[in-house]
Structures are given as C-alpha cells and as structure tokens.
Scaffold this motif. Structure first.
Motif, PDB file in Angstrom:
ATOM      1  N   VAL A 646     -42.124  29.825  -4.625  1.00  0.00           N
ATOM      2  CA  VAL A 646     -42.603  28.444  -4.717  1.00  0.00           C
ATOM      3  C   VAL A 646     -42.994  27.946  -3.331  1.00  0.00           C
ATOM      4  O   VAL A 646     -42.336  28.249  -2.333  1.00  0.00           O
ATOM      5  N   GLN A 647     -44.100  27.213  -3.285  1.00  0.00           N
ATOM      6  CA  GLN A 647     -44.527  26.556  -2.058  1.00  0.00           C
ATOM      7  C   GLN A 647     -43.918  25.159  -2.014  1.00  0.00           C
ATOM      8  O   GLN A 647     -43.975  24.432  -3.003  1.00  0.00           O
ATOM      9  N   VAL A 648     -43.326  24.790  -0.876  1.00  0.00           N
ATOM     10  CA  VAL A 648     -42.692  23.479  -0.762  1.00  0.00           C
ATOM     11  C   VAL A 648     -43.126  22.814   0.532  1.00  0.00           C
ATOM     12  O   VAL A 648     -43.510  23.482   1.500  1.00  0.00           O
ATOM     13  N   ALA A 649     -43.037  21.494   0.521  1.00  0.00           N
ATOM     14  CA  ALA A 649     -43.267  20.698   1.721  1.00  0.00           C
ATOM     15  C   ALA A 649     -41.961  20.008   2.075  1.00  0.00           C
ATOM     16  O   ALA A 649     -41.276  19.460   1.211  1.00  0.00           O
ATOM     17  N   ALA A 650     -41.597  20.062   3.346  1.00  0.00           N
ATOM     18  CA  ALA A 650     -40.390  19.391   3.815  1.00  0.00           C
ATOM     19  C   ALA A 650     -40.779  18.344   4.857  1.00  0.00           C
ATOM     20  O   ALA A 650     -41.561  18.643   5.774  1.00  0.00           O
ATOM     21  N   PRO A 651     -40.250  17.109   4.735  1.00  0.00           N
ATOM     22  CA  PRO A 651     -39.404  16.644   3.621  1.00  0.00           C
ATOM     23  C   PRO A 651     -40.250  16.368   2.382  1.00  0.00           C
ATOM     24  O   PRO A 651     -41.467  16.274   2.455  1.00  0.00           O
ATOM     25  N   GLY A 652     -39.568  16.232   1.250  1.00  0.00           N
ATOM     26  CA  GLY A 652     -40.253  15.964   0.002  1.00  0.00           C
ATOM     27  C   GLY A 652     -39.254  15.710  -1.096  1.00  0.00           C
ATOM     28  O   GLY A 652     -38.039  15.865  -0.905  1.00  0.00           O
ATOM     29  N   PRO A 653     -39.730  15.302  -2.276  1.00  0.00           N
ATOM     30  CA  PRO A 653     -38.828  15.038  -3.396  1.00  0.00           C
ATOM     31  C   PRO A 653     -38.235  16.335  -3.928  1.00  0.00           C
ATOM     32  O   PRO A 653     -38.741  17.424  -3.644  1.00  0.00           O
ATOM     33  N   PRO A 654     -37.146  16.266  -4.718  1.00  0.00           N
ATOM     34  CA  PRO A 654     -36.592  17.477  -5.338  1.00  0.00           C
ATOM     35  C   PRO A 654     -37.655  18.206  -6.152  1.00  0.00           C
ATOM     36  O   PRO A 654     -38.466  17.596  -6.845  1.00  0.00           O
ATOM     37  N   LEU A 655     -37.654  19.523  -6.051  1.00  0.00           N
ATOM     38  CA  LEU A 655     -38.641  20.348  -6.731  1.00  0.00           C
ATOM     39  C   LEU A 655     -37.960  21.127  -7.849  1.00  0.00           C
ATOM     40  O   LEU A 655     -36.990  21.858  -7.611  1.00  0.00           O
ATOM     41  N   ALA A 656     -38.461  20.978  -9.091  1.00  0.00           N
ATOM     42  CA  ALA A 656     -37.907  21.707 -10.230  1.00  0.00           C
ATOM     43  C   ALA A 656     -38.445  23.136 -10.225  1.00  0.00           C
ATOM     44  O   ALA A 656     -39.653  23.356 -10.108  1.00  0.00           O
ATOM     45  N   VAL A 657     -37.534  24.098 -10.363  1.00  0.00           N
ATOM     46  CA  VAL A 657     -37.911  25.510 -10.358  1.00  0.00           C
ATOM     47  C   VAL A 657     -37.276  26.181 -11.573  1.00  0.00           C
ATOM     48  O   VAL A 657     -36.042  26.227 -11.686  1.00  0.00           O
ATOM     49  N   ARG A 658     -38.111  26.670 -12.485  1.00  0.00           N
ATOM     50  CA  ARG A 658     -37.615  27.444 -13.618  1.00  0.00           C
ATOM     51  C   ARG A 658     -37.723  28.924 -13.258  1.00  0.00           C
ATOM     52  O   ARG A 658     -38.820  29.452 -13.035  1.00  0.00           O
ATOM     53  N   LEU A 659     -36.595  29.584 -13.180  1.00  0.00           N
ATOM     54  CA  LEU A 659     -36.560  30.971 -12.747  1.00  0.00           C
ATOM     55  C   LEU A 659     -37.086  31.885 -13.848  1.00  0.00           C
ATOM     56  O   LEU A 659     -36.817  31.661 -15.031  1.00  0.00           O
TER      57      LEU A 659
END
Length: 740
Positions: A646-659
């Motif tokens: 998953v690509q994320v940006a910090a800071p940022g809102p919680p990110l939902a990840v379905r494995l």
C-alpha cells in the motif's frame, strides 16, 4: 570448591575425555574454560575477574530523588546461527531508597537496559548501557515524569473474573520477546503503572492464547478500564487418511497463527472428529499427527469468525522411512550426534539419535525430497545427504560421512587479546553449507566439514553482545586471524526544533545496502542516547554503514557512515523531527481483525525505514509512530495472509487495509537436484514489479536461496508471477505461473 590457596581437584574423570569447566565465586564474574583435555598433565590455571556493580538514582523532573522507585535491569542475549535468530531476556529488579538511589551487584560484563517507574509516574528507560569487564558503573540518573495508572477488571464472557490473565499495553515498536505487564488477581483486577498520557491499546491474554484488546485515551492520574473476553465459538472438524477413512486417536492442536507455539490440544474420537469450544475469533493453524502417518507438510490455516468454523478436514497420509549410517567419527561420540531431516517443500521435519552402531531411523515422513543433516554440536560439525521418500516403497538409505570437507581454523583477538568463549558462525553465501565453533581460552576456533565456497562469518560474544561480521573464502583448508577493531562511532542527537538533547533514542548501525532487520531489532551494533543525547557504538569494522535512529514520536532517520583504516569517524550530530506517523486499520480476508502483523516501510529506492513485527490494538489498528513525513510504500502481512503493498502519505488519516489471501508457489529446478551450489530466486508480479516477502522480524526479502533445486514461497497474493533462478556460475532458469 577451591582451597585457601586457590587449588582444586576433580577426581574420577575419563582420561581420554575433553571437558568444559565452569568456575564462579561471589564478587567475581563466572567463567567457563572449554575444551580441556583431562590427560593434559600440568595443573590448570583459571583467572577470575571481578564482577561489576551498577549504581544510579531515579529522579523527577525537578531533579529530586523519587523514593521507593522500582528499577528493572534487563539483559538481552541474541545471536544468529544457521540462518536463525535467537533472543533470550533475563530480568532482575531493585527498589530505590528514600533518595531514589538503587544498586545492582554481581553483574557480568555486557550491555544492559534499565527501566524505572513509581506509583503515579511514567515509566522511563535507558537502553544499551555498557558494563565494562571488571569495572563498576556509577552516576546513572533515570528521570521520570508524572504519568498515568490504569486499573480495572478482566472478565470472561459470563462475567466471571478472568484469573491470571496477562495485561499489558500494546507496544508501538517491534517487541519479539515482551516482558512486564501485570497479572489479574482472583477477582480479575489488575493495575498497570508507569504509563504516559495519550491513546494506548490495552490487551489481556489468557494462557490458552485468547486475547482481548481495547484502545483508550489515557490521562494523567488514575484511569478505569475493564476488559471483556468474548464468549468464544466452536471449531469442529475431523482427521482422515488419504482414502477419506476416519483416523481415531490422532493428536490435533489449534495454534494461533501469530504464535509459532502453543494452543489447545485434542485427541480425535472413533469417527476421527474433534472440536474446540470457546475459541476466540482469529487465524489458526490446525496441526495433526498420528503414529504411522506423516504430519501434514503444511498445516491447514483457518479463519475463525463470529460463527465459528465447521467442516475442518485434515488429511494425513501414510509415512515413509529414512534409514542411515554415520561414519567418520569414533564410536564413543555417537551419543553426541543429532540427526534431523527437512522436507523440501513445507514444514515437515523429523529427528533421531544414533544407536551403538552409528545407525539412525527417521519415521512417519511425507513422500518427497528430504535433506538429512547430522550434527556434532560440540564441535559445530555437520554433514548432509539427500533422500527421496516413497511411503509405499522400502526405506530410503543414506550414508553420512564426517571429515569429508574443508577446515577453517584460526584465532580471534580484540585489541590484541584473545577473545575466549565466543561463537564463530559460518553461513554459506554460494553453497548450502554452514558450521560453527566456540573459541577456547586462547581465542582459537575450528570449523570442519565445509564445502568450498564463500561464507558469511559472524563472531558473537554472548556475554557482552559484541558482534563482528565479515565474508571469508574457503577453497582449501585455511588458518586465519580475526582482529576485531576498537573503532567507535559516537555522536549526539537533538530535537530539530529546539535543539535540546534527546535521551532514549535507539541508534543502530547496519551494513549499507542491506535491509537487515535482525541487526536492527536484535541490536548487533546498537546504543541508546543518554541524558545529554550522546551515544557510542564500539568495535565497528571498516566499511560503509547506515546509522539509523528510532524514538517514539520522532521520525526514523538514516545517515551514511564510512569507516576507513581503523580510525574513529568524526562524531555526528543528528537533529530529528517529531512526527505523527501512520495508522493502518487491518482486517483479514475473513473480516476478522489480526492480533499482530509484520510490516516494512520502504523509501523510493526500496530501502527499509522501519521494519518489525507489531501487535495490533482494538479492531486491528496498527500505529507506526516513527514514519517520517512523505510518501512511502508499506508491506504488511500476517503469518496466514499474503503480502499487501500500500502507498501511504504521512501524516494522514487512518488507512484501511484488507489483507489478501495467501497462496503458495513451489519451485523445482531438476538440474540443481543434489548439488551443494546455492541458487538465488527472484520473482515479479503481473505488472513486472519485484515481489518482496517479509522475514521473521519484518525485514523485506527480495530474493531467496534455492537449495538442491527446490524452494517454496507461501505468502504470495493470488495472481500471475514470473520466476527466475540464477546460480553464481551464470546458469539461469525462468518460468511463469499463476497462483490462486
């Protein structure tokens, strides 16, 4: 016991034997002299060095001593051997006096960590404190701030108290060997002290592995938090043979996938059925075995949701046999030999000892290729053989011969003095071979039965945590000298905003160009900043290193350090930024929340910024507080799922990840069968991106060893793959596959 003149005598020993001698006395560090020949003739002289005392003081923010503060000293012993990482922790406690002063006596040399707390104060730690050999450590100050207390009850689903539950805060940093916490009493009550304010997860775990967790906002003072276990659900299934006939009397274990051990056990009924009651939702491995049958090479993994699980079926197949003979050592040494076999694909293994004729028999083995290893642990010697098991045919026969390989011997010195009682471990880089030895009192070691090739050599002193790494070439019998340098990397770490020194920053050195999470987490080269923000890492070799920092609430950093000519580099001053990090909300394919996950945070070049195995909080929430501001690729998985990217940006809102679901891929290169040459496996997904798995400590792994032409990957998400296998001599093979 020795007499007044220091002499001792031990009678009735076998004159042909070689023994180890351990000596201890109050006020002195214990020592062990290894490899003593009983028939040596002349008296043995053993020198004891004084043990150490560590003294310090627990103070408040005003500098005044905190009366009655509790202080915990932890010593962590770690090493890697044969590709495995091991960690052991020992803990001792002391209580401060009216002025907050504490003392620990009779300490062995090495690195220790201190943690201090008092009622109403936040727990504070100082890690990687060096206790020099034969020297005392004094003047340590551990500052603690006013903090929070959490108290409450742990209750079962029927509101009865959960007695003896382990209650502890959920760590936001990797913690492979958690200690501490509190046990609930006979009324289910617990008390956690030494916490800081903020959002924290509180978990309770029963001895059978059941877990419950709540995430709460903690304020300074006393906080009330009750924890409730769910009622649990039922798991039902049966064990059958390959003809679908029920197997009675089979052993079955329901093991939480997040833990490689433990879990409730059952024995199947006459109809092969089993059931487990009160099972918490989560991911489990179902292990089964029965005499005469091979254990499943890959234990089935099941997801237990709110409705439980039924119809679970474990198939056991008739097992085969490997018989063998060990040669090349004296008959008297047969009891010292351990034989173990590993299946090429899966989790199957078996072990046996030798009889008086040097023979062994391994039973209940799954059909297929096996690697058999005979070890003489006292000398670190080993020999290997290949076997093909056919359960319907006669036993496979193997001959194991010691003394057929090359020998590497030498001496290890540090600052010109022999390093005694250290482990020298060799792991093949281009050959499927390994071995180890322990240095004697003169610092000498000997590793025999090696195949020609290149090896990673590691010297590890268990008592001090000292580690030395280098690559050696063994193409013939060789005698070498290993001189461990005394180069030190020093520096100071400050807050980037106010330039104030930061205590408690974890500083590690890892070889440049590697994602060595074992070094990062096990602390081969590590230190922790003191109250002035200063650190020192000793015994570093020439080369290019990445200096990494990590502290809760601050962005992890990395800086290149080059050491040349055995000279200390200039002291570093690093300014690190506060960060909010990244929050992931994880969910398994079944919709159940995982208890833990392995994670790696990678930069644009694929280098690991953070890596580890992290516990989750309520509803699968995972907090990665050390992720710097910016864009990052995060790899995340649990033991029972595929890798999610998953690509994320910090800071940022919680990110939902379905494995994703996990799929497996078996690789077989017939041309390499029976060869000792190691090959390297790489794999790309349908878009051409290199695929990485996550190692035991969360380290990203982009290539895998192929031994005897076979390998297996078990954490692939479904999809198309391109596989490539290469050997060091230039041969290569490629293929495509789709996993579902």
């Amino acid at each position: 016991r020795s007499g007044a003149d220091g002499y001792f005598r031990i009678d009735d020993l076998d004159r042909q034997a070689t023994v180890d001698l351990s000596v201890s006395r109050s006020g002195y560090a214990a020592t062990t002299v290894r490899g003593i020949e009983v028939a040596r003739g002349e008296p043995l002289e053993v020198t004891l060095e004084p043990s150490s005392t560590l003294e310090g003081r627990v103070v408040g923010t005003d500098g005044e001593g905190i009366a009655g503060a509790e202080v915990e000293l932890t010593r962590t012993v770690t090493m890697r051997m044969g590709g495995n990482a091991m960690m052991m922790k020992s803990v001792i406690n002391a209580t401060g006096d009216a002025d907050g002063r504490f003392v620990f006596e009779e300490l062995e040399p090495g690195k220790v960590s201190l943690a201090a707390w008092a009622p109403g104060y936040e727990k504070s730690s100082l890690n990687d404190i060096e206790v020099p050999r034969g020297e005392d450590v004094r003047g340590i100050e551990i500052p603690i701030e006013e903090g929070a207390v959490i108290t409450g009850r742990v209750l079962l689903a029927d509101s009865r108290p959960a007695i003896g539950a382990r209650v502890r805060p959920v760590s936001e940093t990797p913690d492979m060997a958690p200690v501490g916490g509190a046990r609930s009493d006979g009324d289910g009550r617990y008390l956690l002290d030494g916490l800081g304010p903020g959002v924290v997860g509180i978990e309770a775990r029963l001895d059978d592995g059941a877990r419950t967790v709540r995430e709460v906002e903690v304020r300074r003072g006393i906080n009330q938090v009750d924890l409730h276990f769910s009622g649990g659900v039922n798991v039902q299934g049966r064990v059958v043979d390959e003809a679908d006939a029920p197997l009675a009397g089979a052993w079955v274990q329901l093991a939480p996938a997040a833990h490689p051990w433990g879990g409730p056990e059952r024995v199947t009924r006459e109809d092969g059925s089993f059931d487990f009651e009160g099972v918490a939702t989560g991911t489990y491995r179902v292990r089964a075995s029965r005499e005469g049958y091979a254990s499943a090479a890959q234990a089935p993994t099941i997801e237990v949701g709110a409705e439980g699980a039924s119809g679970v079926e474990v198939v056991l197949r008739r097992g085969g046999v490997i018989e063998g003979q060990v040669e090349g050592i004296a008959d008297s040494r047969y009891p010292e030999v351990h034989v173990r076999a590993f299946i090429d694909a899966g989790e199957g293994s078996a072990s046996a000892g030798l009889d008086h004729e040097g023979r062994f028999r391994l039973v209940d083995l799954a059909g297929g290729g096996w690697t058999v290893v005979a070890r003489l642990d006292a000398e670190g010697r080993r020999t290997t053989a290949r076997a093909q098991v056919d359960p319907a045919g006669p036993p496979a026969q193997v001959l194991m011969e010691f003394g057929q390989g090359l020998t590497l011997e030498g001496v290890v010195r540090i600052a010109g003095k022999p390093l005694a009682d250290a482990i020298v471990n060799l792991q093949g880089r281009d050959v499927a071979a390994m071995g180890w030895s322990r240095t004697d009192s003169a610092g000498r070691f000997r590793v025999a039965d090696l195949d020609p090739g290149h090896y990673d050599l590691e010297v590890r002193d268990w008592s001090t945590g000292l580690t030395h790494l280098e690559v050696v070439e063994v193409l013939a019998d060789r005698d070498m000298e290993i001189e461990i340098p005394s180069v030190s990397v020093t520096g100071r770490i400050v807050d980037a905003q106010d330039r104030e020194p930061l205590a408690g920053v974890r500083v590690t050195l890892v070889p440049a160009g590697t994602n060595d999470a074992e070094t990062l987490s096990l602390g081969a080269y590590a230190a922790t900043t003191d109250l002035d923000g200063r650190f020192r890492i000793s015994h570093v070799t020439d080369g290019s290193w990445l200096l990494r920092t990590q502290r809760k609430g601050y962005a992890a950093t990395s800086e290149l350090v080059t050491i040349q000519g055995g000279r200390d580099p200039d002291p570093r001053e690093l300014a690190i930024e506060a960060t909010e990090g990244v929050v992931l909300d994880l969910v398994l394919p079944s919709g159940v929340y995982p208890e833990s996950a392995r994670v790696a945070v990678l930069d644009a070049a694929g280098n690991s910024v953070l890596a580890g195995a992290y516990p989750t909080s309520e509803k699968g929430r995972l907090r990665l507080g050390g992720v710097p501001a910016g864009q990052w690729l995060i790899l995340v998985a649990t033991p029972a799922t595929g890798i999610a990217q998953v690509q994320v940006a910090a800071p940022g809102p919680p990110l939902a990840v379905r494995l994703p679901e996990a799929t497996s891929l078996e690789i077989n290169v017939p041309e390499l069968a029976g060869e000792s040459t190691l090959a390297t496996l790489t794999i790309r997904d349908g878009s051409g991106r290199p695929f990485r798995t996550l190692g035991w400590l969360g380290d990203p792994v982009a290539s895998w060893r192929v031994a005897s032409g076979r390998a297996r990957l078990d954490s692939l998400p479904p999809g198309p793959w391109t596989v490539q296998v290469r050997t060091a001599d230039g041969r290569q093979w490629s293929a495509t596959a789709v996993t579902r």
